[in-house]
Design an enzyme around this catalytic site. Structure first.
Site, PDB file in Angstrom:
ATOM      1  N   ASP A   1      34.507  -7.166 -56.669  1.00  0.00           N
ATOM      2  CA  ASP A   1      33.919  -7.228 -58.009  1.00  0.00           C
ATOM      3  C   ASP A   1      33.468  -8.663 -58.306  1.00  0.00           C
ATOM      4  O   ASP A   1      32.882  -8.940 -59.352  1.00  0.00           O
ATOM      5  CB  ASP A   1      34.866  -6.665 -59.081  1.00  0.00           C
ATOM      6  N   SER A   2      33.687  -9.568 -57.337  1.00  0.00           N
ATOM      7  CA  SER A   2      33.087 -10.899 -57.407  1.00  0.00           C
ATOM      8  C   SER A   2      31.561 -10.798 -57.384  1.00  0.00           C
ATOM      9  O   SER A   2      30.874 -11.794 -57.641  1.00  0.00           O
ATOM     10  CB  SER A   2      33.573 -11.781 -56.248  1.00  0.00           C
TER      11      SER A   2
ATOM     12  N   LYS B   1      40.200  -1.089 -53.527  1.00  0.00           N
ATOM     13  CA  LYS B   1      41.165  -2.160 -53.818  1.00  0.00           C
ATOM     14  C   LYS B   1      41.411  -2.204 -55.315  1.00  0.00           C
ATOM     15  O   LYS B   1      40.462  -2.051 -56.105  1.00  0.00           O
ATOM     16  CB  LYS B   1      40.647  -3.518 -53.320  1.00  0.00           C
TER      17      LYS B   1
ATOM     18  N   GLU C   1      46.015 -13.446 -53.416  1.00  0.00           N
ATOM     19  CA  GLU C   1      45.037 -14.458 -53.818  1.00  0.00           C
ATOM     20  C   GLU C   1      45.727 -15.634 -54.490  1.00  0.00           C
ATOM     21  O   GLU C   1      46.492 -15.461 -55.451  1.00  0.00           O
ATOM     22  CB  GLU C   1      43.989 -13.827 -54.762  1.00  0.00           C
TER      23      GLU C   1
ATOM     24  N   GLU D   1      43.775  -4.259 -58.506  1.00  0.00           N
ATOM     25  CA  GLU D   1      44.575  -5.428 -58.874  1.00  0.00           C
ATOM     26  C   GLU D   1      45.808  -5.012 -59.677  1.00  0.00           C
ATOM     27  O   GLU D   1      45.673  -4.287 -60.673  1.00  0.00           O
ATOM     28  CB  GLU D   1      43.731  -6.397 -59.720  1.00  0.00           C
TER      29      GLU D   1
ATOM     30  N   ASP E   1      36.106  -2.679 -54.424  1.00  0.00           N
ATOM     31  CA  ASP E   1      36.953  -2.967 -55.589  1.00  0.00           C
ATOM     32  C   ASP E   1      36.751  -1.917 -56.668  1.00  0.00           C
ATOM     33  O   ASP E   1      35.611  -1.541 -56.981  1.00  0.00           O
ATOM     34  CB  ASP E   1      36.564  -4.326 -56.200  1.00  0.00           C
TER      35      ASP E   1
HETATM   36  O1  KIV Z   1      36.240  -9.654 -55.625  1.00  0.00           O
HETATM   37  C1  KIV Z   1      36.534 -10.308 -54.611  1.00  0.00           C
HETATM   38  O2  KIV Z   1      35.681 -10.908 -53.946  1.00  0.00           O
HETATM   39  C2  KIV Z   1      37.925 -10.332 -54.193  1.00  0.00           C
HETATM   40  C3  KIV Z   1      38.291 -11.272 -53.095  1.00  0.00           C
HETATM   41  C4  KIV Z   1      38.276 -12.652 -53.596  1.00  0.00           C
HETATM   42  C5  KIV Z   1      39.570 -10.914 -52.472  1.00  0.00           C
HETATM   43  O3  KIV Z   1      38.726  -9.651 -54.739  1.00  0.00           O
END
Ligand code: KIV
Length: 273
Positions: A53-54, A122, A191, A124, A92
């Site tokens: 989600d980056s 993924k 992280e 969190e 994510d």
């Molecule tokens: O969103 C992302 O890029 C991440 C990584 C930094 C692990 O969660």
């Protein structure tokens, strides 16, 4: 993997991730958000690709990961899936897609899997989201946990600084990791936590840990692809190693193109019909 006949026996699975940990083989992961980059990353031999989600920061220029929507994540994930032949593809679950409860979380998880074709998701958080994680796993969807600095909680943390430096937070992180393992997660991202803590967690659980800013004791590493390729010079955390300076390469190339257009050097005869 788009077709009915899967012709690549080397496609990496979540089971392979766990095997790699048991064999002591480090796991390499990078993010990708688009077809072209994902194809290059896959061909270069990466083990896992995360549609992080980056994308909210890197692709859209937002200050946090919070605004990205499920639709936008699915768009990015679908583009990546089309390009990837070998790597495990993890997407994510964006902020707001699983925090409101189990049913909501499972429905959104199924939607992302169905519409993107990615291999795993993924999420969190630890104990707080365990029921939802369990229900998603029960639906047959592999889940990678994410502990330590969890950017979807930035407004609660108030800072992107290293997490779990004190004993209480470190103990919670260890018990969260064990709970995620017990419920059936195939892996956990750690992280921005102290290297010593990440090593302890990695030694205490049988599923692989993938670190970012978590030292060398984790079972694998992940970086944001645009950061490690040096596209964005404004982001230089201590944990980042730059493997290229694409910012300079791209700026020079584009500057040369502008010069050639202005001088009427481009296109020449060979480049014309
Ligand atoms: O969103 C992302 O890029 C991440 C990584 C930094 C692990 O969660």
């Amino acid at each position: 993997m788009s077709g009915y006949i899967v012709d690549d026996a080397h496609k990496i699975t979540t089971h392979r991730f766990i095997e790699m940990k048991h064999k002591g083989e480090k796991i390499s992961m990078l993010t990708s958000y688009d077809y072209t980059t994902a194809g290059i990353v896959d061909q270069a031999g990466i083990d896992g690709i995360l549609i992080g989600d980056s994308a909210s920061n890197v692709m859209a220029g937002n200050a946090t990961t919070l605004p990205i929507t499920i639709e936008q994540m699915i768009y990015h994930a679908r583009s990546v899936v089309r390009a990837v032949k070998r790597a495990l593809v993890v997407c994510d679950m964006p902020f707001g897609s699983y925090q409101a409860g189990c049913i909501d979380g499972v429905k959104n998880a199924m939607r992302i899997i169905k519409e993107s074709g990615c291999d795993a998701l993924k999420m969190e958080g630890g104990i707080e989201i365990l029921d939802t994680v369990k229900m998603i796993l029960d639906a047959g969807i592999p889940v990678m946990g994410h502990l330590g600095l969890t950017p979807q909680s930035i407004n609660k943390f108030g800072t992107y600084a290293v997490r779990a430096k004190d004993d209480a937070e470190a103990e919670k992180l260890i018990s969260d990791a064990k709970a995620l393992e017990e419920v059936g997660c195939f892996s956990i991202t750690l992280e921005k936590v102290p290297a010593k803590l990440a090593t302890i967690v990695s030694n205490e659980i049988a599923i692989p840990t993938i670190g970012i800013g978590a030292g060398n004791g984790t079972d694998g590493q992940i970086l944001v692809v645009d950061d490690m390729l040096g596209k964005n010079n404004g982001f230089s955390p201590k944990f980042l190693r730059r493997y290229a300076d694409l910012n300079s390469i791209m700026t020079d190339a584009i500057g040369n193109y502008v010069r050639d257009v202005k001088s009427s050097d481009f296109p020449n005869e060979k480049e014309s019909y």
